[in-house]
Design an enzyme around this catalytic site. Structure first.
Site, PDB file in Angstrom:
ATOM      1  N   HIS A  31       0.957  -1.308   0.028  1.00 27.74           N
ATOM      2  CA  HIS A  31      -0.137  -0.040   0.184  1.00 27.74           C
ATOM      3  C   HIS A  31       0.801   1.288  -0.296  1.00 27.74           C
ATOM      4  O   HIS A  31       0.708   2.157  -0.814  1.00 27.74           O
ATOM      5  CB  HIS A  31      -0.858  -0.098   1.086  1.00 27.74           C
ATOM      6  CG  HIS A  31      -1.782  -1.223   1.534  1.00 27.74           C
ATOM      7  ND1 HIS A  31      -3.005  -1.513   0.801  1.00 27.74           N
ATOM      8  CD2 HIS A  31      -1.630  -2.336   2.247  1.00 27.74           C
ATOM      9  CE1 HIS A  31      -3.379  -2.663   1.357  1.00 27.74           C
ATOM     10  NE2 HIS A  31      -2.566  -3.258   2.273  1.00 27.74           N
ATOM     11  N   ASP A  32       1.778   1.347   0.882  1.00 24.31           N
ATOM     12  CA  ASP A  32       2.470   2.709   1.113  1.00 24.31           C
ATOM     13  C   ASP A  32       3.685   2.943   0.016  1.00 24.31           C
ATOM     14  O   ASP A  32       3.765   3.973  -0.250  1.00 24.31           O
ATOM     15  CB  ASP A  32       3.362   2.662   2.541  1.00 24.31           C
ATOM     16  CG  ASP A  32       2.232   2.426   3.795  1.00 24.31           C
ATOM     17  OD1 ASP A  32       0.808   2.838   3.477  1.00 24.31           O
ATOM     18  OD2 ASP A  32       2.616   2.067   4.894  1.00 24.31           O
TER      19      ASP A  32
END
Length: 313
Positions: free
Chosen positions: A242-243
């Site tokens: 995600h990040d």
């Protein structure tokens, strides 16, 4: 001159890849890293961030610790069941010990000093709960003129992961998220689960990263518990970074395709607490809008991350 970037983070396996992506990109001026509670407690996220920068050969990057709890209400849960008790699949201790001392100032103070000292606009990439960023904008509104944009990993338009409605970073401090996404006027890009789940990285990608050299192999080694969690969610051997997807957009604006909507964050205490609601009507009312990342060239994004993390760019 590349992107002037500050990462606000709660490492976290996907945070580790995001930090590596920024630290290893020669078109990024990584001004600093600030830490926040989130996946694991603040003391752990802070040590993880410092160790990861040491791993990447970047002891020049200052790190300051920030908020250890949400603005108003207690954090209901952490994410050790996803990232491991130490945030890095039980492997944090295998990373090199940091040689640069932790900054004596707090995260907000470091953010202010770095933004004010920068010789041009700065991009912020908060990839954990938004507590530090909400505090920064509330207490130091003068810095907003020098913030190019805030690229946020958080939210989900159609589903959550901490609850059916709420994504972890937003759910961990909805009041802070609402401050940043609804009440402020700094340009924001929101990178939600809707896109990050589509950008899953399979075992073949991880194998290529591990084969690229010692650093890639070390990053791959941090994924064991994370991989076990996502094997169940995805139905195949892979992980969701995600990040790192959000930091890719911070580094290379436009690598993600965005649509612009007004956003609301549910700060109530029902089943929807922490939900991010986009007004997707054809003619929404006026007010603040946020660029929401909903598409990308998936293979191109995966190649971008691999070349940067493998050092083959």
């Amino acid at each position: 001159m590349g992107t002037r970037l500050i990462i606000d983070t709660d490492p976290g396996v996907d945070d580790a890849f995001a930090i590596g992506l920024a630290a290893l990109s020669d078109d990024v001026e990584l001004l600093g890293v600030t830490t926040v509670f989130g996946n694991v407690p603040l003391e752990t996220t802070t040590l993880n961030a410092r160790r990861l920068l040491e791993l990447c050969g970047r002891p020049d990057v200052p790190v300051a610790a920030g908020a250890d709890r949400p603005l108003v209400h207690a954090q209901l849960d952490r994410a050790a069941h996803v990232h491991g008790a130490d945030g890095l699949s039980g492997r944090s201790h295998t990373l090199p010990e940091p040689t640069r001392p932790l900054e004596s100032s707090d995260a907000v103070s470091l953010l202010v000093s770095l933004i004010e000292a920068a010789d041009g606009p700065v991009t912020l990439a908060p990839i954990g709960p938004l507590t530090n960023i909400a505090l920064l904008l509330a207490a130091h509104p003068g810095v907003k003129a020098k913030i190019a944009r805030i690229v946020i990993m958080g939210g989900g338009l159609h589903h959550g992961n901490s609850t059916p409605a709420a994504e972890f970073n937003i759910w961990s401090d909805p009041e802070a998220a609402r401050r940043v996404l609804v009440e402020e006027d700094v340009p924001c890009v929101l990178v939600p689960l809707d896109l990050t789940h589509r950008c899953a990285f399979d075992s073949a990608w991880l194998g290529k990263l591990a084969a690229s050299g010692p650093l890639g192999a070390t990053l791959k080694s941090l994924t064991a518990e994370y991989l076990a969690h996502y094997r169940t969610e995805l139905g195949f051997d892979g992980i969701v970074l995600h990040d790192a997807v959000a930091v890719a957009e911070a580094i290379k604006p436009g690598i993600l395709v965005t649509e612009t909507y007004p956003i609301e964050v549910d700060c109530g205490f029902g089943a929807a607490r922490g939900a991010t609601v986009a007004d997707r009507r054809l003619k929404p009312g006026g007010g603040r809008t946020v660029d929401v990342a909903l598409d990308t060239d998936l293979d191109g994004l995966r190649a971008f991350l691999l070349t940067r993390l493998a050092g083959t760019r």
